[in-house]
Design a protein around this motif. Structure first.
Motif, PDB file in Angstrom:
ATOM      1  N   MET A  63       0.857  -1.187   0.000  1.00 31.55           N
ATOM      2  CA  MET A  63       0.000   0.000   0.000  1.00 31.55           C
ATOM      3  C   MET A  63       0.891   1.235   0.000  1.00 31.55           C
ATOM      4  SD  MET A  63      -2.746   1.395   2.904  1.00 31.55           S
ATOM      5  CE  MET A  63      -3.206  -0.249   3.341  1.00 31.55           C
ATOM      6  N   ASN A  64       0.474   2.251  -0.745  1.00 32.27           N
ATOM      7  CA  ASN A  64       1.135   3.551  -0.730  1.00 32.27           C
ATOM      8  C   ASN A  64       0.152   4.573  -0.185  1.00 32.27           C
ATOM      9  OD1 ASN A  64       3.330   2.372  -1.963  1.00 32.27           O
ATOM     10  ND2 ASN A  64       2.861   3.181  -3.976  1.00 32.27           N
ATOM     11  N   ALA A  65       0.662   5.531   0.588  1.00 34.39           N
ATOM     12  CA  ALA A  65      -0.177   6.596   1.131  1.00 34.39           C
ATOM     13  C   ALA A  65       0.578   7.916   1.032  1.00 34.39           C
ATOM     14  CB  ALA A  65      -0.537   6.309   2.586  1.00 34.39           C
ATOM     15  N   LEU A  66      -0.177   8.984   0.881  1.00 34.68           N
ATOM     16  CA  LEU A  66       0.378  10.334   0.853  1.00 34.68           C
ATOM     17  C   LEU A  66      -0.240  11.093   2.012  1.00 34.68           C
ATOM     18  CD1 LEU A  66       2.043  12.547  -0.585  1.00 34.68           C
ATOM     19  CD2 LEU A  66      -0.029  13.070  -1.892  1.00 34.68           C
ATOM     20  N   LEU A  67       0.613  11.594   2.923  1.00 36.70           N
ATOM     21  CA  LEU A  67       0.135  12.364   4.063  1.00 36.70           C
ATOM     22  C   LEU A  67       0.061  13.841   3.700  1.00 36.70           C
ATOM     23  CD1 LEU A  67       2.112  10.544   6.897  1.00 36.70           C
ATOM     24  CD2 LEU A  67      -0.184  10.046   6.011  1.00 36.70           C
ATOM     25  N   VAL A  68      -0.668  14.619   4.490  1.00 36.16           N
ATOM     26  CA  VAL A  68      -0.908  16.025   4.160  1.00 36.16           C
ATOM     27  C   VAL A  68       0.351  16.876   4.153  1.00 36.16           C
ATOM     28  CG1 VAL A  68      -3.319  16.045   4.855  1.00 36.16           C
ATOM     29  CG2 VAL A  68      -1.552  16.534   6.556  1.00 36.16           C
ATOM     30  N   ASP A  69       1.430  16.419   4.770  1.00 37.35           N
ATOM     31  CA  ASP A  69       2.689  17.175   4.745  1.00 37.35           C
ATOM     32  C   ASP A  69       3.574  16.749   3.576  1.00 37.35           C
ATOM     33  OD1 ASP A  69       3.565  14.698   5.543  1.00 37.35           O
ATOM     34  OD2 ASP A  69       4.728  15.424   7.243  1.00 37.35           O
TER      35      ASP A  69
END
Length: 169
Positions: A63-69
């Motif tokens: 899984m890949n995720a992009l955080l708000v920072d």
């Protein structure tokens, strides 16, 4: 640089209701558990991630995720990560966001969304790993944490070790 650490403890959770990230890719069985629940749901592309949420992958999955920072997370197979605290804005450049990795393989590429590098700590069952403006890869297998500082400056510590600085240029 490579360091292996064993023994340690988990740390407290901070809460928030706003999304702090989004799932950007999945392969195989990837799931999200909303904070305060016991139910796992399939991770959906663009699905929101909030503080207290847990992310997990099964064998032969990722899984890949992009955080708000602008921090990018890659979870390898058989991995579980919980978002304990996520700071945004100017505060994110002075205080640390916290993830808790309980098992598996995690790659964190730290974001620079607010004009300076944000700070992130990753707590495992045996170590606290810090990273600022860097790329850090972590593997948790039982009571052993292995960390590789791929780029930039990272640190690692446990209850048995003082501080160990890892620098890669």
């Amino acid at each position: 640089a490579l360091v292996a650490i064993s023994a340690g403890s988990l740390f407290a959770v901070a809460a928030s209701a706003a999304p702090v990230g989004f799932v950007t890719a999945t392969e195989g069985i990837a799931q999200v558990q909303a904070g305060g629940t016991t139910t796992w749901s399939p991770a959906a592309i663009d699905g929101k991630i909030e503080v207290d949420d847990a992310l997990r992958t099964e064998r032969n999955s990722s899984m890949n995720a992009l955080l708000v920072d602008d921090t990018r997370l890659t979870l390898g197979e058989d991995t579980e990560v919980i978002v304990d605290r996520m700071l945004v804005g100017d505060l994110a450049t002075r205080e640390r966001s916290i993830l808790r990795e309980t098992r598996g393989q995690l790659r964190a590429e730290i974001g620079k969304a607010f004009g300076a590098t944000t700070r992130l700590e990753i707590h495992t069952p045996s170590a606290i790993l810090g990273v600022k403006g860097s790329i850090l890869e972590i593997m948790v297998n039982g009571g052993v944490t292995t960390a590789v500082c791929v780029e930039g400056s990272c640190f690692a510590r446990s209850s048995k070790l003082r501080a160990l600085a890892l620098h890669v240029t």
